[in-house]
Design a protein around this motif. Structure first.
Motif, PDB file in Angstrom:
ATOM      1  N   GLY A 182      39.700  35.397  40.353  1.00 61.92           N
ATOM      2  CA  GLY A 182      40.898  34.787  39.780  1.00 61.92           C
ATOM      3  C   GLY A 182      40.728  33.321  39.474  1.00 61.92           C
ATOM      4  N   ILE A 183      41.847  32.679  39.248  1.00 63.82           N
ATOM      5  CA  ILE A 183      41.906  31.250  38.969  1.00 63.82           C
ATOM      6  C   ILE A 183      43.086  30.676  39.744  1.00 63.82           C
ATOM      7  N   ILE A 219      39.226  37.798  34.744  1.00 66.69           N
ATOM      8  CA  ILE A 219      40.094  37.121  35.705  1.00 66.69           C
ATOM      9  C   ILE A 219      41.196  38.097  36.109  1.00 66.69           C
ATOM     10  N   SER A 275      37.940  32.378  43.553  1.00 65.42           N
ATOM     11  CA  SER A 275      38.619  31.830  42.392  1.00 65.42           C
ATOM     12  C   SER A 275      38.326  30.337  42.419  1.00 65.42           C
ATOM     13  N   VAL A 297      41.856  30.737  31.011  1.00 67.31           N
ATOM     14  CA  VAL A 297      41.691  32.184  31.188  1.00 67.31           C
ATOM     15  C   VAL A 297      41.270  32.823  29.872  1.00 67.31           C
ATOM     16  N   TYR A 315      32.706  28.065  36.047  1.00 67.83           N
ATOM     17  CA  TYR A 315      32.861  29.521  36.116  1.00 67.83           C
ATOM     18  C   TYR A 315      31.570  30.220  35.682  1.00 67.83           C
TER      19      TYR A 315
END
Length: 425
Positions: free
Chosen positions: A200-201, A236, A152, A226, A187
């Motif tokens: 994920g983030i 995500i 992430s 997102v 990303y």
């Protein structure tokens, strides 16, 4: 009322207790300086987060830099927690304490290739990547090991956490994370690297935060990203909201986990993201008010401008006051009505050869040499930041539960300090 844990209290005779144990007696039994932690307080702190996240897919990853003692880590592992780590040494500690690598998130701006390899071999859950160069190196290391690294990106939302500048991590001028304006292109770059897998983030804006609004501002910026990412076809899975929730040291009134998370979860739901796993990285709020540091008064030194209460614990034992000018509660382990009639205002200072060696300024205390003091809310960033400055051995650590006390780290001896050194013979 004493600040901090409900497990800290005085009896009718004025004796300070942590859970069912008298702190003065623990100081006599184990010596001073001494860290004492309440296992029940830690368990209660975790349970508060778990209740606030009930019904949600979630993982609470204890930010172990706050306190990395093996018994502390074991307590959180047994409660179902994962761990937020920032070094290969911390990963080794997690595994030694019985934690699971697949519940570990690896944060930090300076991961080495060796640490990346160690984490890949252990099978950590996720790398929180903090720069574009780190992405490239992690891809190389993962390729060399024949695996895909789960990642992430830690996004810096440029949100003011309204805390001490040394523990602010989410502003443009901080070293942490990837700038919000660069997150989309980063990303996209991560998606092109075949040995990385985006999961994920992540966002972490600071520590000792006592308001909800900075979290809300950061969350909105993260959700904006997102939605933009998924519009470009990037999936995500989890939202890592970080940690940083403050505790009560003196008169602070931070929100409870439920008060913090309820509006954040409502915002996540309102924007259509309720299906995502929530990851949290609390540290201080799980251990800070679970611990105290005990110290003995050595000398009282009245003066014209300042009067000094000199104790046997110093800045090497507890760095927060010297480093952050932090204010922490300091109280006598045993109150005495006769002494109370002659209370005096003291600066509580240690034996280290620095003017910055102080634990508390302008404290009204009725004490005499030989009395013990308790520095409150010392479970976080106390022992974990301790050093051997002035050739001082680090303190012992004790954990209590009910009426049971166990030594969980022995006091360092002088010979321990130079055991790895060699003379020029």
């Amino acid at each position: 009322m004493l600040p901090g844990s409900p497990f800290l209290h005085r009896d009718a005779a004025g004796s300070l207790h942590l859970e069912a144990l008298e702190l003065n007696e623990l100081a006599s039994r184990f010596g001073t300086p001494l860290y004492v932690y309440s296992r029940s307080a830690m368990q209660a702190a975790v349970a508060a987060y778990q209740r606030a996240l009930a019904g949600r897919q979630h993982l609470i990853c204890y930010a172990m830099k706050a306190n990395a003692n093996l018994a502390v880590l074991q307590t959180f592992a047994q409660a179902g927690c994962g761990f937020d780590i920032v070094s290969g040494g911390e990963l080794a500690r997690v595994l030694a304490a019985g934690g699971s690598a697949d519940k570990v998130v690896f944060s930090g701006v300076g991961k080495t290739r060796a640490e990346m390899a160690q984490a890949l071999e252990a099978g950590v859950r996720c790398f929180n990547v903090e720069s574009i160069p780190e992405l490239a190196v992690l891809d190389e290391v993962a390729r060399a090991h024949g695996v895909r690294a789960p990642v992430s990106l830690r996004v810096n939302p440029d949100v003011d956490p309204k805390t001490h500048p040394y523990i602010s991590t989410g502003l443009k001028g901080n070293k942490f994370g990837i700038a919000h304006s660069e997150a989309l292109v980063t990303y996209q770059r991560a998606a092109e690297l075949q040995s990385l897998h985006i999961t994920g983030i992540d966002c972490h804006i600071g520590s000792q935060i006592t308001e909800v609004s900075p979290y809300q501002d950061a969350l909105d910026r993260v959700l904006d990203l997102v939605e933009a990412l998924e519009a470009q076809g990037l999936s995500i899975h989890h939202l890592d909201l970080g940690g940083g929730l403050g505790i009560t040291y003196t008169d602070e009134t931070p929100p409870t986990p439920e008060q913090l998370l309820a509006p954040l979860l409502a915002r996540i739901d309102a924007r259509g993201h309720s299906q995502r796993e929530i990851v949290l990285e609390p540290g201080r709020s799980l251990v800070g008010n679970a611990g105290v540091m005990l110290t003995e008064v050595l000398f009282l030194k009245p003066g014209e401008q300042k009067s000094f209460c000199i104790v046997d614990a110093g800045m090497n034992d507890l760095m927060r006051p010297a480093m952050y000018e932090a204010t922490m509660g300091i109280v006598a382990c045993q109150t005495n009505t006769e002494k109370a009639k002659t209370a005096h205002t003291w600066d509580v200072v240690g034996p280290v050869c620095e003017s910055g060696d102080w634990l508390g300024r302008d404290r009204d205390l009725a004490v005499a040499p030989g009395d013990r003091l308790a520095v409150l809310s010392a479970g976080a960033y106390g022992m974990s930041m301790a050093s051997n400055y002035n050739a001082r051995g680090r303190a012992a650590e004790v954990m209590v539960e009910g009426d049971q006390a166990r030594l969980i780290r022995e006091r360092e001896s002088v010979s321990d300090l130079y055991r790895l050194e060699k003379r020029w013979d």
